[in-house]
Design an enzyme around this catalytic site. Sequence first.
Site, PDB file in Angstrom:
ATOM      1  N   GLU A 112       0.794  -1.236   0.000  1.00 42.24           N
ATOM      2  CA  GLU A 112       0.000   0.000   0.000  1.00 42.24           C
ATOM      3  C   GLU A 112       0.824   1.284   0.000  1.00 42.24           C
ATOM      4  O   GLU A 112       0.840   2.023   0.997  1.00 42.24           O
ATOM      5  CB  GLU A 112      -0.983  -0.006   1.178  1.00 42.24           C
ATOM      6  CG  GLU A 112      -1.962  -1.162   1.133  1.00 42.24           C
ATOM      7  CD  GLU A 112      -3.088  -1.038   2.158  1.00 42.24           C
ATOM      8  OE1 GLU A 112      -3.022  -0.145   3.021  1.00 42.24           O
ATOM      9  OE2 GLU A 112      -4.032  -1.831   2.077  1.00 42.24           O
ATOM     10  N   GLU A 155      -5.431  -8.506   0.404  1.00 44.28           N
ATOM     11  CA  GLU A 155      -6.122  -8.198   1.671  1.00 44.28           C
ATOM     12  C   GLU A 155      -7.574  -7.893   1.379  1.00 44.28           C
ATOM     13  O   GLU A 155      -7.891  -7.215   0.394  1.00 44.28           O
ATOM     14  CB  GLU A 155      -5.543  -6.954   2.375  1.00 44.28           C
ATOM     15  CG  GLU A 155      -4.249  -7.179   3.083  1.00 44.28           C
ATOM     16  CD  GLU A 155      -3.739  -5.919   3.776  1.00 44.28           C
ATOM     17  OE1 GLU A 155      -4.570  -5.097   4.242  1.00 44.28           O
ATOM     18  OE2 GLU A 155      -2.523  -5.746   3.831  1.00 44.28           O
TER      19      GLU A 155
HETATM   20  C1  FCB Z   1      -4.617  -2.169   5.337  1.00 41.05           C
HETATM   21  C2  FCB Z   1      -3.241  -2.527   5.864  1.00 41.05           C
HETATM   22  C3  FCB Z   1      -3.231  -3.615   6.878  1.00 41.05           C
HETATM   23  C4  FCB Z   1      -4.423  -3.545   7.824  1.00 41.05           C
HETATM   24  C5  FCB Z   1      -5.710  -3.381   7.063  1.00 41.05           C
HETATM   25  C6  FCB Z   1      -6.943  -3.334   7.908  1.00 41.05           C
HETATM   26  O1  FCB Z   1      -4.615  -0.867   4.882  1.00 41.05           O
HETATM   27  O2  FCB Z   1      -2.402  -2.930   4.804  1.00 41.05           O
HETATM   28  O3  FCB Z   1      -1.996  -3.558   7.560  1.00 41.05           O
HETATM   29  O4  FCB Z   1      -4.232  -2.591   8.761  1.00 41.05           O
HETATM   30  O5  FCB Z   1      -5.657  -2.235   6.271  1.00 41.05           O
END
Ligand code: FCB
Length: 454
Positions: free
Chosen positions: A166, A360
């Site tokens: 990210e 994610e």
């Molecule tokens: C993302 C992050 C991860 C976690 C999630 C909820 O932005 O990459 O580390 O905190 O959100």
Amino acid sequence: MEKLIFPEDFVWGTATASYQVEGATREGGRSESIWDTFPRKPGAVYAGENGDIGSDQYHRYAEDAALMAKLGLKSYRFSIAWTRILPGGSGKINPEGVAYYRRLCEELHKYDITACATLYHWDLPQVLQDKGGWTNRSVLSAFEEYVKACYETLGDLVDTWITINEPYCIAYLGHLYGNHAPGMRDLEKALAVVHHVNMAHGIAVREYRKTNLKAPIGITWNLDTPRPATLKPEDKKAADIARAIHTEVFLFPCLGKSYPELVTKELGLAFPIENGDMETIAQPIDFIGVNYYFENAVTFDENALFKFSVEPSWQEKTVMGWHIVPAGLERQLEWIAEISRAVKFSDGSCKNELPIYITENGFAREDIVTSDDRVHDKERIEYLQKHFTVCADAIKKGIPLKGYYLWSLVDNFEWAFGYTRRFGIIHVDFVTLKRTLKDSAFFMRDVIAGFGEW
Ligand code: FCB
């Protein structure tokens, strides 16, 4: 009845990050990162909490790997702490740090769980921050040393590499909006960070290709691709600008294009590009990682920093305040598949399409262990069902989606929110550190086993 069909080789995994789960911040020769120091700033993190203990995975990795195996998970995405490998930021490799990640990978492999390692998930060594961190181009030579050390010492055990997690959060949450470490609020610095983080990604891939390692390497982006609030052309433009400044500034250079004109011309912003930088950034990658949580609606706003502002939405929110919008994931997958078609990298190589992984996706709620020693997290399961349906449909439509990593394996330290936001499919009692499988963990197990109907 909804029956989801996923290809047999679809990669089902869960994700975590070093500072959020490891704990043991003063063990194994580790030095401090910007996330150790940030919580000491009054008001920076909820109740001044920090990752000193985290989910204690540094000590409980074997138990966690066994739990993954019990659920049938095929891959584990974790991140390597730069501060464990090179405690000085650059220079001498710390064998104890290396040994920890080797133990972790070997433990995963015992159960045929692949090791997917992210090189950088936000925990920059504080010694480098003292010299300006990501705002100072000299961070890149330290990063180069760090990634080479990882390839050299862990390359035989890592099955998938992710360069950066990210970039948006590193650049903007850390340097413009100020709610993440190092807590700056400076547009010029944030833009320098955008460029330096893109460079770091390119350097990581360039150096990787010089090794004999063959595991795939890619990057994880969280894409901000908001929808326009109305049909008005100016709202459409607001959505385009938002996507350009928050998303395309990362994707375009990595995929062989220039920085988006909506940013350089329309917003008149500049990046500290030096000769050869765009070639360094556009290295051939093997896949794209997408982190998806929500989608916003935006409207044109002349007074806003980037001429757009976020409008209220009608969808239900999680405790993060994030609207639940599965259709946003569908739109995003279509967009990313489209822009990653016929990509030309700086070495002249072309890819007609790039495999996509959701690296994610997940749901936070106030989970409690009930008297039956269970956690009945129905809303998380519903969230997952909706997002898995989108994934299965995307595959049917021909989108090259190859895997899904759920955030997160275990409850952990959620950055500025401290321990108040539980994302795990495994509950962690932050006093005893006891693990309890939530209902969503059993749901995930069934989906992986091919019985995910409901
Ligand atoms: C993302 C992050 C991860 C976690 C999630 C909820 O932005 O990459 O580390 O905190 O959100």
